[in-house]
Design a protein around this motif. Sequence first.
Motif, short mmCIF file in Angstrom:
data_model
loop_
_atom_site.label_atom_id
_atom_site.label_comp_id
_atom_site.label_asym_id
_atom_site.label_seq_id
_atom_site.Cartn_x
_atom_site.Cartn_y
_atom_site.Cartn_z
N THR A 253 0.62 -1.35 0.07
CA THR A 253 0.09 0.04 -0.05
C THR A 253 0.81 1.10 0.00
N GLU A 254 2.03 1.25 0.74
CA GLU A 254 2.74 2.56 0.86
C GLU A 254 3.57 2.92 -0.38
N SER A 255 3.53 1.91 -1.36
CA SER A 255 4.30 1.81 -2.60
C SER A 255 3.75 2.95 -3.51
N ARG A 256 2.58 3.13 -3.33
CA ARG A 256 1.74 3.98 -3.95
C ARG A 256 2.17 5.32 -3.74
N TYR A 257 2.74 5.84 -2.72
CA TYR A 257 2.62 7.26 -2.22
C TYR A 257 3.82 7.94 -2.69
N GLY A 258 4.58 7.39 -3.87
CA GLY A 258 5.34 7.90 -4.59
C GLY A 258 4.80 8.80 -5.65
N CYS A 259 3.57 8.66 -5.74
CA CYS A 259 2.77 9.51 -6.83
C CYS A 259 2.00 10.59 -6.08
N GLU A 260 2.47 11.86 -6.61
CA GLU A 260 2.10 13.06 -5.88
C GLU A 260 0.52 13.35 -5.86
N GLN A 261 -0.21 12.89 -7.01
CA GLN A 261 -1.60 13.03 -7.12
C GLN A 261 -2.13 11.99 -6.06
N HIS A 262 -1.78 10.84 -6.01
CA HIS A 262 -2.15 9.84 -5.12
C HIS A 262 -2.25 10.40 -3.56
N ALA A 263 -1.18 10.81 -3.56
CA ALA A 263 -0.55 11.23 -1.80
C ALA A 263 -1.58 12.30 -1.48
N ASP A 264 -1.68 13.33 -2.62
CA ASP A 264 -2.74 14.50 -2.40
C ASP A 264 -4.10 13.98 -1.99
N GLU A 265 -4.64 13.28 -2.86
CA GLU A 265 -6.03 12.96 -2.62
C GLU A 265 -5.98 12.22 -1.09
N MET A 266 -5.14 11.29 -0.91
CA MET A 266 -5.30 10.59 0.23
C MET A 266 -5.19 11.38 1.44
N SER A 267 -4.29 12.49 1.35
CA SER A 267 -4.02 13.37 2.40
C SER A 267 -5.33 14.24 2.66
N ALA A 268 -6.06 14.53 1.76
CA ALA A 268 -7.17 15.30 1.79
C ALA A 268 -8.35 14.31 2.49
N PHE A 269 -8.60 13.08 2.23
CA PHE A 269 -9.32 12.16 2.62
C PHE A 269 -8.92 12.00 4.12
N PHE A 270 -7.66 11.68 4.56
CA PHE A 270 -7.27 11.39 5.86
C PHE A 270 -7.43 12.52 6.64
N LEU A 271 -7.17 13.72 6.39
CA LEU A 271 -7.59 14.94 7.35
C LEU A 271 -9.16 15.07 7.40
N ARG A 272 -9.92 14.80 6.43
CA ARG A 272 -11.35 14.87 6.58
C ARG A 272 -11.87 13.88 7.70
N GLU A 273 -11.33 12.61 7.63
CA GLU A 273 -11.55 11.57 8.58
C GLU A 273 -11.17 12.00 10.01
#
Length: 438
Positions: A107-127
Motif C-alpha cells: 500500500t505504501e508503495s503508491r505514495y510516490g505518486c503526488e496525485q495519489h498522496a494529495d488525494e489520500m491526504s485530503a481524505f485522511f484529514l477529513r477523517e
Amino acid sequence: MALQFTTAIRGNFFDITACVEEPQQLDERLRHIPDGLLLLNEGTIVWFGSWQQGEALLPPGFAVTEYRDKPIVPGFIDTHIHYPQTEMIGAYGDQLLGWLNNYTFPTESRYGCEQHADEMSAFFLRELLSNGTTTALVFGSVHPQSVDALFTQAQTLNMRLIAGKVMMDRHAPEALLETPEQSYRQTRALIERWHGKGRLGYAITPRFAPTSTPALLAQVQRLREEFPDVWLQTHLSENPQEVAWVKSLFPQNQSYLDVYHRYGMTGGKSVFAHCLHLDEQEWDCLCETRSAIAFCPTSNLFLGSGLFDLKQAWRKRVKLGIGTDVGAGTTFNMLRTLGEAYKVGQLQHYRLSAVEAFYHATLGGARALSLDDKIGNFNVGKEADFVVLDPAVTPLQQLRYANSATTAEQGFVLMTLGDDRNIYRTYVDGKVVYEAPR
C-alpha cells in the motif's frame, strides 16, 4: 484595556485544568462548567468561565454561538497514526510482521505518486476532523511527496499537525528502501521546508529498529543533533517476534529501547508507539529521558500484539497519549478507541475511568507531545481547538444517557457506545472545520 475577542461560544464545557502524575489527582482537576462562555480572539482563547460571570463582557448585540445542550471538550489528540495505511484499514489475518509484508508495504508503495498522496491526504484529514481529532502525530511513507502533500493540506486549515517521512534502509521491498545518506538529505530538506511553518511540526521517523541499519540510525542521531527542537517517532516492543528479531539484529545492545537510546533517540519530544513488552530498565529509561508512549489499544488487539500496562505507566511516571494507529487500528474515532482501552484495562484488572480516558485523549496527549502549553484544555492563552459533541444520537444512546445518574456515568456511556456520529462540530484555530450533516 478592553478585552479583545472575535468569537463567543456558550455551552456545556469539560476539560482537565492541569497535567497530573497519578490518576487519583484527576477528579480534582476535572473542570465542568454546565453553562459556560468561551471567548476567542481569532484562534486564541482570551477568556473562559461561567456565563453568569462572562455575559457582562459582551457588547450589546454581540453574536453568541450557543451549544447549551451539548458537551464541548478540547480537541482530541492522536499520538500515533499512519496516514498511508488509511486505505488498507481492516486487513485480515496477520500479526505484525506478516501484516507489514502482505498489506502495509504494497500500500505504501503508491505514495510516490503526488496525485495519489494529495488525494489520500485530503481524505485522511477529513477523517480526523469528522472524528473530532484536531492534532495528530503522523507517519507518512518513505516518499517525501507523502509528507509534502499532507503538510500542504493541513496548512490550509492552520491545523496543529506533526508528521514525518518514514526512514528505512533494510528488510522491506526494494522500491521502498533508501540509503542512509539519501534518507538524511530528504529528511533534512523536509524539516527545513515545513518545521515551524504555521502550526506544523516535523517528526524524524525511522519506522522501527528492524528496518534501520546502524548507519541509518547514525543519520537519525545526526539530524537530532542538528535540529534539537523537532520530534521523533518510532515503534517499540509491539510484538514478541519483533522484540526477538531486534535482539538478533542488535546483539550488542541490552534491550530494544537501548538501541534507540544509544543513538540519542530518547528525549522530551520522542514518542514510542506500543511499548507492550518492556523490561524494568526500559521503563526507567523512558521515565528518566522524559520520553512518551503512544498507547494504541485497537491496533494492539487487532494484531494480537498484547496488552498495554496502564498501571505501570502511571507507576513509572511515563508520559502517555492515545493513538488510533490506523491502519492496524480499526477506527479514527477516539471515543471508540477509549472504549477499547477500557477493555484492555479490564483484562488486567485495571478500571479505566471516563475522566482518565478523557485526560489521555486531550491534555495528557498534549503533554506526551510536549504541547501542553499550547493545546489540551480551555486555559486562557491556549489555541482554540475543540469539539462539540452530541451525546445521544441513537435510540440506545438516548435511553442510556437519560438514565445515567452522574456526569461521570454519562461520559463513560459516551466512550463505550460513542462513535463518529457523536461529533457535532469540530473547531480548529477557532473556526468550524467539520459540521455533522444532520
